[in-house]
Design a protein around this motif. Structure first.
Motif, PDB file in Angstrom:
ATOM      1  N   SER A 224       0.841  -1.193   0.000  1.00 49.52           N
ATOM      2  CA  SER A 224       0.000   0.000   0.000  1.00 49.52           C
ATOM      3  C   SER A 224       0.881   1.249   0.000  1.00 49.52           C
ATOM      4  O   SER A 224       2.079   1.207   0.280  1.00 49.52           O
ATOM      5  CB  SER A 224      -0.917   0.002   1.231  1.00 49.52           C
ATOM      6  N   ARG A 262      -7.444 -12.316   1.035  1.00 48.51           N
ATOM      7  CA  ARG A 262      -7.542 -11.791  -0.340  1.00 48.51           C
ATOM      8  C   ARG A 262      -8.422 -10.535  -0.375  1.00 48.51           C
ATOM      9  O   ARG A 262      -8.089  -9.559  -1.057  1.00 48.51           O
ATOM     10  CB  ARG A 262      -8.099 -12.874  -1.258  1.00 48.51           C
ATOM     11  N   TYR A 263      -9.507 -10.553   0.351  1.00 46.77           N
ATOM     12  CA  TYR A 263     -10.415  -9.410   0.325  1.00 46.77           C
ATOM     13  C   TYR A 263      -9.771  -8.186   0.987  1.00 46.77           C
ATOM     14  O   TYR A 263      -9.939  -7.053   0.529  1.00 46.77           O
ATOM     15  CB  TYR A 263     -11.715  -9.784   1.028  1.00 46.77           C
ATOM     16  N   ASN A 266      -7.286  -6.468  -1.454  1.00 42.62           N
ATOM     17  CA  ASN A 266      -7.978  -5.632  -2.440  1.00 42.62           C
ATOM     18  C   ASN A 266      -8.565  -4.380  -1.809  1.00 42.62           C
ATOM     19  O   ASN A 266      -8.625  -3.321  -2.434  1.00 42.62           O
ATOM     20  CB  ASN A 266      -9.089  -6.450  -3.109  1.00 42.62           C
ATOM     21  N   TYR A 267      -8.990  -4.494  -0.558  1.00 37.30           N
ATOM     22  CA  TYR A 267      -9.601  -3.354   0.129  1.00 37.30           C
ATOM     23  C   TYR A 267      -8.585  -2.253   0.416  1.00 37.30           C
ATOM     24  O   TYR A 267      -8.912  -1.062   0.360  1.00 37.30           O
ATOM     25  CB  TYR A 267     -10.234  -3.854   1.431  1.00 37.30           C
ATOM     26  N   LYS A 269      -5.485  -1.815  -1.150  1.00 38.56           N
ATOM     27  CA  LYS A 269      -4.488  -1.547  -2.180  1.00 38.56           C
ATOM     28  C   LYS A 269      -4.974  -0.577  -3.238  1.00 38.56           C
ATOM     29  O   LYS A 269      -4.266   0.371  -3.600  1.00 38.56           O
ATOM     30  CB  LYS A 269      -4.064  -2.868  -2.833  1.00 38.56           C
ATOM     31  N   THR A 270      -6.153  -0.780  -3.784  1.00 32.59           N
ATOM     32  CA  THR A 270      -6.582   0.005  -4.941  1.00 32.59           C
ATOM     33  C   THR A 270      -8.007   0.501  -4.738  1.00 32.59           C
ATOM     34  O   THR A 270      -8.753   0.004  -3.896  1.00 32.59           O
ATOM     35  CB  THR A 270      -6.533  -0.843  -6.225  1.00 32.59           C
TER      36      THR A 270
END
Length: 349
Positions: A224, A262-263, A266-267, A269-270
């Motif tokens: 991040s 995994r979730y 994604n939450y 990072k982008t």
């Protein structure tokens, strides 16, 4: 149409060891969940379905999809097929020997009329023989009575031995408790065992474990753009992550630790979620710094327990150094600074 409105319920269902185990572990909630699944399968043309079929019938207040999945996977009451479908297993299945006895009973029923004719003929012959030999009839009665008495004695012995076995089994259970394994072994079409299915855990526990400082968490923070901020306020970040999951109803998809990881990647990072999280953490950090009392010795360094500044020792009774430009004047015993007046820098006596 009749099949869609009626569901056969075996009266001996609770005698199945798997159902007793379900009731002991989950109580009436687990028993009700089992019959809910059975009812939903009965609505289908063929009583088999995939797990996603049950999701529309679930609600977070009454019963969750994760709990129904747990009942299907852990208690061996359902058969898991290779194509992802599941179906209910038979409760109290009839053994092979009992099936053969039932088939033989059917054959005996078909041959009953013929046997009745033979018995009638034999009965007539026996009556003639008994009329001719009354002494033999009396002996037969005495023999029958002895056989009956012997049978009763055997029944008493069997009941007594059965009671003793139950007492012994109860003592063994008290000394050696039974350990129940809730894991389910699944085999493929060739009979080879597949990886053991693990119990479904609450999604809140899966998310809480992400706050532990592990190499995985450090790697996520490095990826991040606000790694230091994220690591310092990881608990607050997980609180925002939980609210996001509840608002968007994503907890149905979090069945394993890998799903939660995994979730979370994604939450953080982008996308807009990462930007909103960063802004929230910056606001939290600013509030904490403003609420914290100022450090009076922030312009000094502590070396081996001794106050110093720029390598110079500071007297023990000297007030805190007022700013980064101040220096200690031995003649006046005060701090001289470009940003502070002498009155504020003098030593307190």
């Amino acid at each position: 149409m009749k099949r869609n409105f009626y569901l056969q319920h075996s009266l001996m269902a609770m005698n199945d060891p798997r159902m007793r185990n379900l009731t002991e572990e989950e109580g009436l909630k687990g028993l009700g969940a089992y019959w809910i699944i059975i009812e939903k399968l009965a609505l289908l043309p063929e009583p088999r379905a995939q797990l996603e079929y049950l999701r529309p019938f679930c609600s977070s207040k009454k019963i969750s999809f994760a709990y129904l999945t747990k009942i299907i996977l852990e208690y061996e009451l359902f058969k898991l097929e290779e194509d992802g479908y599941f179906s209910a297993k038979e409760l109290n299945p009839v053994k092979k020997r009992e099936k053969k006895m039932a088939e033989n009973d059917g054959k005996l029923t078909d041959s009953k009329p013929k046997n009745d004719e033979k018995q009638q003929k034999m009965s007539g012959n026996n009556s003639e023989i008994q009329a001719e030999n009354p002494a033999n009839s009396l002996e037969n009665r005495e023999s029958t009575k002895q056989t009956t008495d012997s049978f009763k004695e055997n029944i008493k012995d069997i009941i007594t031995s059965s009671a003793k076995e139950k007492e012994t089994a109860a003592d063994d259970d008290a000394n050696f408790p039974i350990v129940r394994h809730s894991s389910l072994t699944v085999c493929d079409g060739s009979g080879r065992p597949q990886p053991t299915l693990q119990p479904v855990r609450p999604w809140q526990e899966l998310v809480d474990e992400l706050t532990e400082r592990t190499p995985w968490l450090e790697a996520v923070c490095m990826q991040s753009d606000y790694g230091t901020l994220l690591m310092c306020h990881i608990k607050e970040a997980m609180g925002c992550f939980k609210r996001h999951i509840e608002i968007y109803d994503k907890w149905h998809d979090l069945l394993t630790q890998s799903d939660a990881r995994r979730y979370f990647v994604n939450y953080t990072k982008t996308g807009q979620t990462a930007q909103a999280l960063r802004a929230t953490l910056l606001a939290i950090d600013a509030r904490q710094q403003s609420a914290a009392p100022p450090d009076l010795h922030r312009y000094e360094q502590l070396v081996n327990g001794r106050r110093t500044y720029l390598g110079c020792p500071i007297p023990d009774d000297a007030p805190p150094r007022p700013d980064a430009t101040a220096f200690w004047n031995e003649a006046t015993h005060s701090w001289n600074s470009q940003n502070a007046t002498p009155e504020r820098s003098k030593r307190h006596t």
